[in-house]
Scaffold this active site. Sequence first.
Site, PDB file in Angstrom:
ATOM      1  N   LYS A  83       0.429  -1.161  -0.483  1.00  0.00           N
ATOM      2  CA  LYS A  83      -0.235   0.187  -0.013  1.00  0.00           C
ATOM      3  C   LYS A  83       0.855   1.075   0.204  1.00  0.00           C
ATOM      4  O   LYS A  83       1.178   1.192   0.836  1.00  0.00           O
ATOM      5  CB  LYS A  83      -0.685  -0.046   1.429  1.00  0.00           C
ATOM      6  CG  LYS A  83      -2.079   0.181   1.072  1.00  0.00           C
ATOM      7  CD  LYS A  83      -2.846   0.104   2.227  1.00  0.00           C
ATOM      8  CE  LYS A  83      -4.557   0.306   2.240  1.00  0.00           C
ATOM      9  NZ  LYS A  83      -5.060   0.419   3.224  1.00  0.00           N
TER      10      LYS A  83
HETATM   11  O1  G3P Z   1     -10.109   1.180   3.615  1.00  0.00           O
HETATM   12  C1  G3P Z   1      -8.900   2.236   4.387  1.00  0.00           C
HETATM   13  C2  G3P Z   1      -9.640   2.063   5.746  1.00  0.00           C
HETATM   14  O2  G3P Z   1      -8.612   1.837   6.257  1.00  0.00           O
HETATM   15  C3  G3P Z   1     -10.048   3.898   6.626  1.00  0.00           C
HETATM   16  O3  G3P Z   1     -11.294   2.971   7.078  1.00  0.00           O
HETATM   17  O4  G3P Z   1     -13.609   4.479   8.401  1.00  0.00           O
HETATM   18  O5  G3P Z   1     -10.792   4.890   8.897  1.00  0.00           O
HETATM   19  O6  G3P Z   1     -11.912   6.121   6.820  1.00  0.00           O
HETATM   20  P1  G3P Z   1     -11.814   4.346   7.802  1.00  0.00           P
END
Ligand code: G3P
Length: 216
Positions: A83
């Site tokens: 990533k």
């Molecule tokens: O896949 C990306 C994710 O981990 C971010 O999610 O909920 O932290 O915006 P969030």
Amino acid sequence: MKIFLDTAHIEHIRTAAECGCVDGVTTNPTLISREEGQFEDIVREICEIVQGPVSAEVVSTDADGMVEEAKKLADIHECVVVKIPMLLEGVKALHRLKELGIKTNCTLVFSANQALLAAKAGATFVSPFIGRLDDAGHVGMDLVREVLAIYENYGFETEVIVASVRHPLHVVEAGVSGAHITTMPYAVFEKMFKHPFTDVGLERFLADWEKVKGRS
Ligand code: G3P
């Protein structure tokens, strides 16, 4: 549509894998920080469970550092996808990693132009963060639709991972949009199973079966 779990929680990944519904996993430094154990060990164990793409993120912010980290991550297991954050240096790294045959997932993507650059550089996957866009008052799924249209127009092979998913409706919208993959927290995966009519229907079937069992 492929389903990825957005977690590093081994038991959750194992449970979902037993259902045969999980094609891969995405992690990030925040998700890894919630689990016990060494980073490499966690990533290796996840790879062995899912036997599909498992994203592990670099923490360098310069291209040389990202490429060096990426080589080490790719050595952990053949399923590892590196990533890379969406920065100018990140795009340089995406390009170099494509030439080295290392799979990449360009993360922290919030605009169609960022997704276009990632695809041109040779990213294997790109991750638009739709929940965080929704939080900021935008329609996150509009970005997914734009990215899919651009990739379709020009025949890019980069696959779109709908990321930062917050609820089951995001999954439905991702499926309708034609996105290749949705990555979701385990809590969203669990909610996909649920419908109140299913629970009521099962309760009634079981109650009626009790009457049949009582017959001589
Ligand atoms: O896949 C990306 C994710 O981990 C971010 O999610 O909920 O932290 O915006 P969030």
